[in-house]
Design a protein around this motif. Structure first.
Motif, PDB file in Angstrom:
ATOM      1  N   GLY A  41     110.589 -38.446 -32.323  1.00 62.02           N
ATOM      2  CA  GLY A  41     110.841 -37.832 -33.616  1.00 62.02           C
ATOM      3  C   GLY A  41     112.142 -37.062 -33.654  1.00 62.02           C
TER       4      GLY A  41
ATOM      5  N   SER B 258     112.023 -42.966 -29.231  1.00 63.65           N
ATOM      6  CA  SER B 258     112.087 -41.635 -29.835  1.00 63.65           C
ATOM      7  C   SER B 258     110.690 -41.237 -30.288  1.00 63.65           C
ATOM      8  CB  SER B 258     113.030 -41.644 -31.036  1.00 63.65           C
ATOM      9  OG  SER B 258     112.986 -40.404 -31.716  1.00 63.65           O
TER      10      SER B 258
ATOM     11  N   ARG C  69     115.559 -35.845 -36.465  1.00 64.93           N
ATOM     12  CA  ARG C  69     116.466 -36.479 -37.432  1.00 64.93           C
ATOM     13  C   ARG C  69     117.294 -37.558 -36.759  1.00 64.93           C
ATOM     14  NH1 ARG C  69     119.276 -33.925 -42.528  1.00 64.93           N
ATOM     15  NH2 ARG C  69     117.082 -34.069 -43.030  1.00 64.93           N
TER      16      ARG C  69
ATOM     17  N   LEU D 269     110.674 -49.861 -38.156  1.00 62.97           N
ATOM     18  CA  LEU D 269     111.355 -48.875 -38.987  1.00 62.97           C
ATOM     19  C   LEU D 269     112.862 -49.027 -38.844  1.00 62.97           C
ATOM     20  CD1 LEU D 269     111.225 -46.372 -40.861  1.00 62.97           C
ATOM     21  CD2 LEU D 269     111.521 -45.030 -38.778  1.00 62.97           C
ATOM     22  N   TYR D 270     113.320 -49.197 -37.596  1.00 67.05           N
ATOM     23  CA  TYR D 270     114.752 -49.371 -37.379  1.00 67.05           C
ATOM     24  C   TYR D 270     115.261 -50.647 -38.042  1.00 67.05           C
ATOM     25  CZ  TYR D 270     114.094 -45.708 -33.843  1.00 67.05           C
ATOM     26  OH  TYR D 270     113.787 -44.539 -33.194  1.00 67.05           O
TER      27      TYR D 270
ATOM     28  N   VAL E 223     108.494 -44.104 -32.070  1.00 66.27           N
ATOM     29  CA  VAL E 223     108.863 -44.686 -33.357  1.00 66.27           C
ATOM     30  C   VAL E 223     108.821 -46.211 -33.275  1.00 66.27           C
ATOM     31  CG1 VAL E 223     110.717 -44.885 -35.068  1.00 66.27           C
ATOM     32  CG2 VAL E 223     110.226 -42.675 -33.993  1.00 66.27           C
TER      33      VAL E 223
ATOM     34  N   ASP F 117     120.290 -40.535 -32.739  1.00 62.82           N
ATOM     35  CA  ASP F 117     119.559 -39.274 -32.675  1.00 62.82           C
ATOM     36  C   ASP F 117     120.550 -38.148 -32.979  1.00 62.82           C
ATOM     37  OD1 ASP F 117     118.797 -36.750 -30.967  1.00 62.82           O
ATOM     38  OD2 ASP F 117     116.933 -37.861 -31.309  1.00 62.82           O
TER      39      ASP F 117
ATOM     40  N   HIS G 129     105.747 -42.509 -38.304  1.00 67.23           N
ATOM     41  CA  HIS G 129     106.534 -43.684 -37.914  1.00 67.23           C
ATOM     42  C   HIS G 129     106.118 -44.237 -36.545  1.00 67.23           C
ATOM     43  CE1 HIS G 129     109.454 -41.408 -40.567  1.00 67.23           C
ATOM     44  NE2 HIS G 129     109.313 -42.557 -41.202  1.00 67.23           N
ATOM     45  N   HIS G 130     105.125 -43.639 -35.917  1.00 70.49           N
ATOM     46  CA  HIS G 130     104.778 -43.977 -34.534  1.00 70.49           C
ATOM     47  C   HIS G 130     103.936 -45.245 -34.385  1.00 70.49           C
ATOM     48  CE1 HIS G 130     105.293 -39.707 -32.619  1.00 70.49           C
ATOM     49  NE2 HIS G 130     106.416 -40.205 -33.092  1.00 70.49           N
TER      50      HIS G 130
ATOM     51  N   ASP H  41     114.087 -38.585 -41.158  1.00 70.98           N
ATOM     52  CA  ASP H  41     113.416 -37.612 -40.302  1.00 70.98           C
ATOM     53  C   ASP H  41     112.215 -38.302 -39.669  1.00 70.98           C
ATOM     54  OD1 ASP H  41     115.168 -35.428 -40.708  1.00 70.98           O
ATOM     55  OD2 ASP H  41     114.279 -35.100 -42.681  1.00 70.98           O
ATOM     56  N   LEU H  42     112.378 -38.661 -38.403  1.00 69.14           N
ATOM     57  CA  LEU H  42     111.362 -39.420 -37.679  1.00 69.14           C
ATOM     58  C   LEU H  42     110.211 -38.508 -37.265  1.00 69.14           C
ATOM     59  CD1 LEU H  42     113.827 -41.340 -35.342  1.00 69.14           C
ATOM     60  CD2 LEU H  42     112.791 -42.180 -37.464  1.00 69.14           C
TER      61      LEU H  42
END
Length: 134
Positions: free
Chosen positions: A88, A86, A90, A49-50, A45, A113, A38-39, A33-34
Motif C-alpha cells: 500500500g 506493494s 501512494r 490494478l497496474y 496489490v 512508489d 487492491h490486495h 492510493d494503494l
C-alpha cells in the motif's frame, strides 16, 4: 477531451482509485492510493490494478493527442510488467508516448512508489486511433 476529474470518472476507474492530475497528448500524470481493497488474498496489490492503470493512462493521453482530428484511441495490446510487490501507499503514475503515428500510438507508463521512488510496475500500451462515436 472529456472531463477526467474524480466526479466524472467511470465507476471502473473510481473503484480502481486512479486519479488523473495532468492529461495532454504528450503526458499523463496521476496517482492511486494503494490499500487493502487492491490486495490479492496474499496481501499485496493485484497486478490487474497496474494493468488497468497502464491501459487507462495510455488511453487518456493517446486520445488527447488525436481528439482534434475527431478521433480517440483504443488499446490493442497491453504489456505490463509487475516489478515489485506493494502492500500500500501512494503510487504515482507517469505516461508518455514512445511513438505517435497517424494510425497507431505506443505509450510507456510507469507506476512508482511515491515514498521510496522505486518502480512498482511498467507497461507499454499500443493503441489504434479510431473515429469518435457519433
Amino acid at each position: 477531451m472529456p472531463d477526467l476529474g474524480p466526479d466524472t470518472a467511470s465507476e471502473f476507474l473510481k473503484a480502481a482509485g486512479f486519479i488523473v492530475t495532468v492529461a495532454t497528448g504528450t503526458r499523463v500524470e496521476g496517482h492511486v492510493d494503494l490499500g487493502e481493497r487492491h490486495h490479492t488474498p496474499w496481501g499485496v496489490v493485484h497486478g490487474g490494478l497496474y494493468a488497468t492503470i497502464v491501459e487507462s493512462a495510455g488511453s487518456i493521453g493517446a486520445s488527447a493527442a488525436v481528439v482534434d482530428r475527431g478521433q480517440f484511441a483504443v488499446g490493442v495490446h497491453n504489456a505490463t510488467d509487475f516489478l515489485r510487490p506493494s502492500k500500500g501507499g501512494r503510487a504515482t503514475v507517469l505516461a508518455e508516448p514512445i511513438q505517435q503515428g497517424r494510425i497507431q500510438q505506443l505509450w510507456l507508463v510507469e507506476i512508482t512508489d511515491a515514498a521510496s521512488g522505486k518502480t512498482l510496475a511498467r507497461g507499454q500500451l499500443r493503441l489504434q486511433n479510431v473515429p469518435l462515436p457519433e
